[in-house]
Design an enzyme around this catalytic site. Sequence first.
Site, PDB file in Angstrom:
ATOM      1  N   ASP B  45      39.277  54.047  47.765  1.00  0.00           N
ATOM      2  CA  ASP B  45      39.563  52.926  46.861  1.00  0.00           C
ATOM      3  C   ASP B  45      41.055  52.591  46.832  1.00  0.00           C
ATOM      4  OD1 ASP B  45      38.160  51.332  44.456  1.00  0.00           O
ATOM      5  OD2 ASP B  45      40.198  51.912  43.869  1.00  0.00           O
ATOM      6  N   ARG B  46      41.387  51.327  47.083  1.00  0.00           N
ATOM      7  CA  ARG B  46      42.786  50.898  47.199  1.00  0.00           C
ATOM      8  C   ARG B  46      43.486  50.830  45.840  1.00  0.00           C
ATOM      9  NH1 ARG B  46      38.474  50.481  49.822  1.00  0.00           N
ATOM     10  NH2 ARG B  46      38.080  48.393  49.055  1.00  0.00           N
ATOM     11  N   THR B  47      42.793  50.236  44.855  1.00  0.00           N
ATOM     12  CA  THR B  47      43.416  50.123  43.529  1.00  0.00           C
ATOM     13  C   THR B  47      43.703  51.507  42.954  1.00  0.00           C
ATOM     14  OG1 THR B  47      42.533  47.931  43.002  1.00  0.00           O
ATOM     15  CG2 THR B  47      42.995  49.370  41.148  1.00  0.00           C
ATOM     16  N   CYS B  80      40.812  41.860  52.452  1.00  0.00           N
ATOM     17  CA  CYS B  80      40.901  42.566  51.161  1.00  0.00           C
ATOM     18  C   CYS B  80      42.315  42.370  50.668  1.00  0.00           C
ATOM     19  CB  CYS B  80      40.602  44.057  51.319  1.00  0.00           C
ATOM     20  SG  CYS B  80      40.944  45.042  49.839  1.00  0.00           S
ATOM     21  N   ASN B  81      42.478  41.734  49.518  1.00  0.00           N
ATOM     22  CA  ASN B  81      43.813  41.459  48.991  1.00  0.00           C
ATOM     23  C   ASN B  81      44.590  42.748  48.756  1.00  0.00           C
ATOM     24  OD1 ASN B  81      44.122  38.389  48.174  1.00  0.00           O
ATOM     25  ND2 ASN B  81      42.006  38.958  47.739  1.00  0.00           N
ATOM     26  N   THR B  82      43.937  43.710  48.061  1.00  0.00           N
ATOM     27  CA  THR B  82      44.644  44.927  47.644  1.00  0.00           C
ATOM     28  C   THR B  82      45.093  45.750  48.841  1.00  0.00           C
ATOM     29  OG1 THR B  82      43.110  44.885  45.766  1.00  0.00           O
ATOM     30  CG2 THR B  82      44.537  46.792  45.962  1.00  0.00           C
ATOM     31  N   ALA B  83      44.286  45.743  49.909  1.00  0.00           N
ATOM     32  CA  ALA B  83      44.627  46.521  51.111  1.00  0.00           C
ATOM     33  C   ALA B  83      45.935  46.053  51.747  1.00  0.00           C
ATOM     34  CB  ALA B  83      43.493  46.435  52.130  1.00  0.00           C
ATOM     35  N   THR B 123      43.215  41.882  40.958  1.00  0.00           N
ATOM     36  CA  THR B 123      42.977  43.223  40.389  1.00  0.00           C
ATOM     37  C   THR B 123      44.286  43.821  39.885  1.00  0.00           C
ATOM     38  OG1 THR B 123      43.406  44.337  42.481  1.00  0.00           O
ATOM     39  CG2 THR B 123      41.121  43.720  42.044  1.00  0.00           C
ATOM     40  N   LYS B 162      31.014  42.458  39.453  1.00  0.00           N
ATOM     41  CA  LYS B 162      30.455  43.567  40.239  1.00  0.00           C
ATOM     42  C   LYS B 162      29.134  44.045  39.639  1.00  0.00           C
ATOM     43  CE  LYS B 162      34.887  45.369  42.016  1.00  0.00           C
ATOM     44  NZ  LYS B 162      34.768  45.375  43.469  1.00  0.00           N
ATOM     45  N   CYS B 192      41.077  37.980  44.399  1.00  0.00           N
ATOM     46  CA  CYS B 192      40.138  39.114  44.479  1.00  0.00           C
ATOM     47  C   CYS B 192      38.822  38.480  44.886  1.00  0.00           C
ATOM     48  CB  CYS B 192      40.027  39.829  43.133  1.00  0.00           C
ATOM     49  SG  CYS B 192      38.619  40.973  43.070  1.00  0.00           S
TER      50      CYS B 192
END
Lengths: 237, 237
Positions: B45-47, B80-83, B123, B162, B192
Amino acid sequence: MLGILGGMGPMATVDFMSKIVRNTPASRDQDHIQMVVCSATDVPDRTAAILGQGSDPFPAMLNALRRLELSGATRIAIPCNTAHHWHGALQAETSVPILHIVDAVADALSRQRTTPTLGMLATDGTVHAGIYQQRLTERGYVCVMPDAKAQAEVMRAIRLVKAGLTDEAAGILGREAEALAAKGCSHIAMACTEIPLALAAFDGDIGAALLDPTDLLAQACVRSCLATPQEMVREVA
Amino acid sequence: MLGILGGMGPMATVDFMSKIVRNTPASRDQDHIQMVVCSATDVPDRTAAILGQGSDPFPAMLNALRRLELSGATRIAIPCNTAHHWHGALQAETSVPILHIVDAVADALSRQRTTPTLGMLATDGTVHAGIYQQRLTERGYVCVMPDAKAQAEVMRAIRLVKAGLTDEAAGILGREAEALAAKGCSHIAMACTEIPLALAAFDGDIGAALLDPTDLLAQACVRSCLATPQEMVREVA
């Protein structure tokens, strides 16, 4: 690691991947199956090749297979019915098992309580190559094809779906499915990725159960990957 | 050959691929862009990692990058934005260009007639890592974040999506988008993958233009691949 030899066409591959994801019991990203996907849009038209009207798609498919092997695929699926004409030739080139879409259909039929008779809605290429008839007959199932006039109507409907005229196609495909049911088919295989898109809009009572081979192949892939998780990932060099 | 470092999550990757296909001018399979896709669901999990609450996702992302290189990718995108927090570290490991999702957004903003001000819905991980703020500020754009209370509401809405509660999430996200518009934002980035699914169901007038970064990244990939078709395919060994 599931390898997908795709791009035939590219949206059918996207649809197949979403069926893999939806058929996987998962509550977080990390529960899902690892995949490597080759969207090999350079593969020449499969139906044209089978009908002797186009160039050989095998070299481009083999190139995509090699890319999947290099990426660490431990089993492979091909989300295109017609491309299964080259399944044997591709399998002969690799030790990685390539799941067969018709086996996924036959396995679903074997879970029925009564002996099923399968009607086929497919492209001219899939019908002409005998992709379903040969393998299903080997497994002991009766496979019923539309007659020549009806097959021409099925091809017309498939072209209508590709042109976005889904409602008109739904009427044609619904009638041809009803005709197969009237011939005694207990199940109808929607053996071209365009067909389920149209038949979903048909509101008549076909009188036979509809089977979606790409969804059955996706389910077979998920079962296969989850049964042997230790094989799912092969390290790359 | 476009490489997609995906699986974060798997359905967002499927959605990104469908955006690539839909954004490509094509009338037959062979007009479409060749892709190789790694759905690397083993990436932690990135976050959680950004917030110091989870293991490092970089080794698994690097492994997926190596698979894409082996498969012949000549440019890479990460849906994936967070990645994108690890974009620089990944780019340092490869000579294959990795398109940046924030550059795709900045390029879209640069095509506006007036100077845009961008509001962010994302996120906690994307916000905390400053993925958008840093790169957009370098490009001269003003980036407006929700305050802490509003950010908590955005995260609550993302979790509702989700969990399938899209309508409730739509109301929350619509209100937070309106609040950013009231602060002077001309554009809102739905940064996101869950957010566009919910905001599509919001029927109020937000008062700002909505941007979908994954769709803009898909468009940038198509432009990049079609501009240099001779680079699109690198032969594998």
